[in-house]
Design an enzyme around this catalytic site. Structure first.
Site, PDB file in Angstrom:
ATOM      1  N   LYS A  37       1.284  -0.791  -0.067  1.00 39.08           N
ATOM      2  CA  LYS A  37       0.461   0.018  -0.226  1.00 39.08           C
ATOM      3  C   LYS A  37       0.675   1.576  -0.383  1.00 39.08           C
ATOM      4  O   LYS A  37       0.360   2.647  -0.610  1.00 39.08           O
ATOM      5  CB  LYS A  37      -1.303  -0.232   1.044  1.00 39.08           C
ATOM      6  CG  LYS A  37      -2.227   0.764   1.629  1.00 39.08           C
ATOM      7  CD  LYS A  37      -2.137   1.488   2.798  1.00 39.08           C
ATOM      8  CE  LYS A  37      -1.720   1.384   3.570  1.00 39.08           C
ATOM      9  NZ  LYS A  37      -1.684   1.888   5.453  1.00 39.08           N
ATOM     10  N   THR A  38       1.492   1.135   1.306  1.00 35.68           N
ATOM     11  CA  THR A  38       2.650   2.321   0.947  1.00 35.68           C
ATOM     12  C   THR A  38       3.454   2.518  -0.318  1.00 35.68           C
ATOM     13  O   THR A  38       3.394   4.080  -0.524  1.00 35.68           O
ATOM     14  CB  THR A  38       3.131   2.486   1.728  1.00 35.68           C
ATOM     15  OG1 THR A  38       2.665   2.230   3.390  1.00 35.68           O
ATOM     16  CG2 THR A  38       4.235   3.384   2.334  1.00 35.68           C
ATOM     17  N   ASP A 223      -4.619   8.474   3.312  1.00 34.31           N
ATOM     18  CA  ASP A 223      -3.799   6.976   3.308  1.00 34.31           C
ATOM     19  C   ASP A 223      -4.987   5.977   4.157  1.00 34.31           C
ATOM     20  O   ASP A 223      -5.849   7.012   5.006  1.00 34.31           O
ATOM     21  CB  ASP A 223      -2.940   6.565   4.214  1.00 34.31           C
ATOM     22  CG  ASP A 223      -1.715   5.134   4.475  1.00 34.31           C
ATOM     23  OD1 ASP A 223      -2.707   4.641   3.796  1.00 34.31           O
ATOM     24  OD2 ASP A 223      -1.198   5.615   5.397  1.00 34.31           O
ATOM     25  N   GLU A 224      -4.917   4.869   4.800  1.00 35.85           N
ATOM     26  CA  GLU A 224      -5.775   4.417   5.693  1.00 35.85           C
ATOM     27  C   GLU A 224      -7.380   4.947   5.692  1.00 35.85           C
ATOM     28  O   GLU A 224      -7.928   5.530   6.608  1.00 35.85           O
ATOM     29  CB  GLU A 224      -5.488   4.763   6.899  1.00 35.85           C
ATOM     30  CG  GLU A 224      -4.540   4.084   7.241  1.00 35.85           C
ATOM     31  CD  GLU A 224      -3.749   2.464   8.134  1.00 35.85           C
ATOM     32  OE1 GLU A 224      -5.000   1.811   7.139  1.00 35.85           O
ATOM     33  OE2 GLU A 224      -3.214   1.778   7.927  1.00 35.85           O
ATOM     34  N   GLN A 254      -9.613  -4.075   7.397  1.00 35.28           N
ATOM     35  CA  GLN A 254      -8.910  -3.238   8.383  1.00 35.28           C
ATOM     36  C   GLN A 254      -9.108  -1.687   9.567  1.00 35.28           C
ATOM     37  O   GLN A 254      -8.502  -1.527   9.227  1.00 35.28           O
ATOM     38  CB  GLN A 254      -7.600  -2.796   8.517  1.00 35.28           C
ATOM     39  CG  GLN A 254      -6.334  -4.366   7.719  1.00 35.28           C
ATOM     40  CD  GLN A 254      -5.450  -4.349   7.699  1.00 35.28           C
ATOM     41  OE1 GLN A 254      -4.663  -3.266   8.038  1.00 35.28           O
ATOM     42  NE2 GLN A 254      -4.842  -4.294   6.031  1.00 35.28           N
ATOM     43  N   ARG A 605      -0.584  -8.912  10.534  1.00 35.87           N
ATOM     44  CA  ARG A 605       1.326  -8.330  11.482  1.00 35.87           C
ATOM     45  C   ARG A 605       2.065 -10.002  11.039  1.00 35.87           C
ATOM     46  O   ARG A 605       2.985  -9.236  10.313  1.00 35.87           O
ATOM     47  CB  ARG A 605       1.880  -7.801  12.631  1.00 35.87           C
ATOM     48  CG  ARG A 605      -0.064  -7.044  12.572  1.00 35.87           C
ATOM     49  CD  ARG A 605       0.074  -5.605  12.175  1.00 35.87           C
ATOM     50  NE  ARG A 605      -1.204  -5.930  10.935  1.00 35.87           N
ATOM     51  CZ  ARG A 605      -1.134  -5.424   9.645  1.00 35.87           C
ATOM     52  NH1 ARG A 605      -0.046  -5.344   9.435  1.00 35.87           N
ATOM     53  NH2 ARG A 605      -2.095  -6.000   8.828  1.00 35.87           N
TER      54      ARG A 605
END
Length: 729
Positions: A37-38, A223-224, A254, A605
DNA sequence: AAACTTCTCCACACT
DNA sequence: GGAGAAGTTT
């Protein structure tokens, strides 16, 4: 340009590349856990700049934590170098705070407004309730705070609620809420939600301001996105509606901040909000093994309301997910430590390869003890934050006051810290004088003749007034570090702690010096050397912001804090019904799904190994809880898991009784309360009117025993055995 | 009136 | 195990 295209080809897969290069309409990128994503966000920004689609100073990228913002800045600096300096990257709160600094007076605030956190809010509420003569038993200040929070999450300010019969409210609540907003304005202060709501108010009342920012922020990236609440959505929408250059990245699976007002509908209904939007999906996971990913995927399939997508990986199958049953919480901690040591030895891992995640901060202590016994280095994220410590809040109150002398909550905090003979009564008089005359407490302090206090006390108050006046004046003249150092010395706080001699005081002193070092570092590294700038920055700090993976330590943190991170080996502790899913979230489908997403976030994670542990009983400040394994564990497919039972057993019965006694030292002992009585702590009972409940303490025995029981809905009752008519369940 | 001591309540997650 | 309220002492 060529080199950039090279980067694209090397590092981006087809889906990522398509998302990066799309530029026709608003776009939503579903980016599953570990799907890069980043990388997509940063590459997109670089792409926009290099292809001259948008210059850096017209790009706005919004995140939820400073950590994410900083990471993005750093990556971009590496990619595009110098021009990354002109990018606008920050959290929603910091960007809004900046906007408000520029235009606060349009709402009747001054530029140097204070930002109030939880504790400040509660103090303000208490102050108002005291004035209204409402006891804290009638209305719990914390509960009222959360009412305000919820109202603001729906963007309902007192004036909106007042006139709207759709939101009938108790008179008192309404009055208090109105008063709360009024007091904030008097103190030239805003709470966290105000930071998000007020820019929108300015945009509404002053369209030219909105136009200014639409011009400044021509390309907006978020983002998010699944974590945005109503105000944040409107903020993004207002800015983007002019140029329609909007790219949001997120993952509905998420979404774990519903309780903070995040609305999962923002991401799920993106297409309704922006009809010409194009949807992208990143489904290849580069992080976890097949086993871990299959486990996580299977769990999340149980959720009702989600966008269809499925993560896959071409990585290794890996180890099965280990599910570990332990007899108690202490054993769970020991077992985690044992597995850790074994794993470090066999797999040659570093401490920093591990994370222990949990649902509640309260779980950290016992885990910490286990690690400390063996001497494993660890770091804890969250819990009692550095900036939440009393002594740090006191120092910050000194600084905040000097920048914003109207800040009545801060001045109340420091007026008698260190003790300087200005006690409760004097404070009350000054406060009511200030209220009566519509002036700030600071101003009232300058009118001691009028307030009506004894001569001895008056002298003390005058001295304090002279002191702080000096520093109000100095706050803009000196560099932040110099200012803070001199200020603290002259207030006598440092000397007071030095002379105190207790371990607590020594510790507090140490923390204050750490803070002073922090200020010095800030002044050396940041563009602004003003103390005001430092205050704003730390007011908007998050727990995770200061965490970094330097240093060879195990990380302990909540599942919430872990979002966005990854570790080779992850433990999730306390995978029990009541804890994960949390007891407060079990009833409603929506909140239960959010718990499942939280579990999903935790699982994803892990890169190579995942351990899920649970304890069959757990000690809390109010007694023993017998637990059952989390319902989520039964959703795990058997072919990717291995079930273990802890081989560690509780040693001697007496040690454990003693421990119980220790942790309840303030009340009668565990044995006294439970032994020789037919009622036992932890036992479930039925009551005629309250229904089923759990005994949390027993005083005395036989018919006259006083039994405390928590009934359904967290209702706590203390009952006498012979009248209560309880039946064991 | 201020300083010191004991009691009570609380922890679900966080900007 | 910590903070703040309530109660007690000086």
């Amino acid at each position: 340009m060529d080199s950039f295209n090279k980067i694209l080809e090397d590092k981006l897969n087809v889906a990522q590349k398509t998302a990066v290069e799309y530029n026709e309409s608003p776009q939503l990128i579903f980016a599953g856990a570990g799907s890069g994503k980043t990388r997509v966000l940063t590459n997109k920004i670089a792409f926009l700049i290099q292809h001259k689609i948008c210059p850096p100073h017209h790009i706005l990228a919004v995140t939820f934590t400073n950590k994410a913002a900083n990471e993005m800045k750093q990556r971009l600096e590496k990619m595009i170098g110098h021009s990354s300096k002109f990018l606008n990257i920050g959290t929603f709160h910091s960007i809004c705070a900046r906007i408000l600094r520029a235009d606060a007076e349009k709402l009747g605030f001054q530029q140097m407004y204070s930002i109030y956190d939880d504790a400040d809010q509660v103090n303000l509420i208490k102050k108002i309730m005291k004035r209204f003569g409402i006891s804290e038993k009638e209305i719990h200040p914390r509960q009222f705070r959360s009412f305000i929070e919820k109202s603001k999450q729906k963007m309902l300010l007192p004036e909106d609620v007042q006139e709207n019969p759709k939101y009938p409210l108790e008179r008192t609540y309404l009055n208090l809420y109105g008063e709360y907003q009024k007091e904030l304005k008097i103190a030239n202060a805003m709470d966290f939600n105000d930071l998000l709501i007020y820019p929108l108010k300015i945009f509404e009342s002053h369209p030219e301001v909105l136009v200014k920012y639409q011009k400044r922020f021509q390309y907006v990236l978020v983002d998010e996105y699944q974590d945005t609440n109503m105000a944040q959505f409107r903020f993004v929408e207002s800015l983007a509606k002019k140029h329609r250059k909007l790219a949001v990245v997120g993952d509905d699976d998420q979404s774990i901040y519903g309780w903070r007002g995040a609305d999962i509908a923002n991401i799920l209904q993106f297409k309704e909000h922006f009809p010409d939007a194009k949807i992208f999906k990143l489904e290849q996971n580069y992080r976890s093994t097949k086993n871990i990913l299959t486990g996580a995927n299977t769990i999340i399939l149980n959720n009702q309301n989600r966008a269809e997508k499925s993560l896959w990986t071409d990585g290794e199958i890996g180890e099965p997910i280990q599910v570990v049953q332990c007899d108690g919480d202490r054993i769970e901690s020991d077992e985690i430590v044992r597995i850790l040591q074994e794993n470090i030895f066999k797999q040659k891992r570093k401490f920093s390869d591990f994370a222990i995640l949990y649902r509640t901060n309260a779980q950290s202590r016992i885990l910490e003890e286990g690690l400390r016994r063996i001497g494993i280095p660890y770091t804890i994220v969250g819990g009692i934050r550095f900036y939440d410590r009393k002594e740090i809040k006191d120092v910050m109150a000194y600084l905040k006051f000097a920048v914003n002398p109207k800040d009545n909550i801060s001045i109340k905090r420091i007026i008698n810290v260190p003790p300087r003979g200005i006690g409760r009564t004097t404070q009350d008089r000054i406060e009511s004088y200030a209220e009566k005359h519509g002036i700030s407490i600071f101003e009232a302090l300058g009118n001691t003749e009028d307030v009506g206090i004894g001569l001895v006390t008056k002298k003390k108050v005058d001295a304090f007034y002279t002191l702080i006046t000096k520093f109000v004046d100095l706050s803009t003249r000196l560099n932040g570090d110099e200012f803070a150092q001199i200020y603290l010395e002259e207030t006598g706080l440092l000397k007071y702690l030095q002379n105190n001699g207790t371990e607590l005081a020594a510790n507090q002193l140490e923390n204050i010096h750490e803070l002073l070092n922090g200020i010095t570092e800030f002044c050396q590294t940041s563009e602004s050397k003003q103390i005001a700038q430092f205050i704003e920055e730390v007011s908007l700090y998050t727990d995770i912001d200061q965490w970094n993976d330097h240093g060879n330590q195990i990380t302990l943190m909540t599942l919430h804090s872990a979002k966005g991170l990854e570790f080779p080996v992850v433990f999730i502790a306390g995978v029990e019904d009541g804890l994960l899913p949390h007891i407060q979230s079990i009833e409603k489908q929506e909140s239960l799904d959010e718990e499942r997403r939280l579990f999903y976030v935790g699982m994803t994670r892990a890169r190579q190994e995942l351990f899920l542990t649970y304890a069959m009983k757990r000690y809390s400040y109010d007694g023993v809880y017998y637990t059952t394994p989390s319902r989520f564990l039964s959703e795990l497919p058997e072919n990717v898991t291995a079930m273990n039972y802890s081989k560690i057993k509780e040693k001697v019965k007496t040690t454990y009784c003693k421990e119980v006694k220790n942790s309840h030292s303030h009340s009668s002992t565990f044995e006294e309360r439970s032994i020789g009585s037919e009622w036992k702590i932890g036992q479930f009972v039925q009551h005629r009117t309250f229904g089923k409940g759990k005994i949390v303490s027993v005083e005395g025995n036989g018919d006259s025993a006083k039994i405390s029981i928590i009934f359904h809905g967290n209702i706590r009752k203390k009952l006498i055995a012979k009248y209560a008519n309880l039946t064991p369940v």
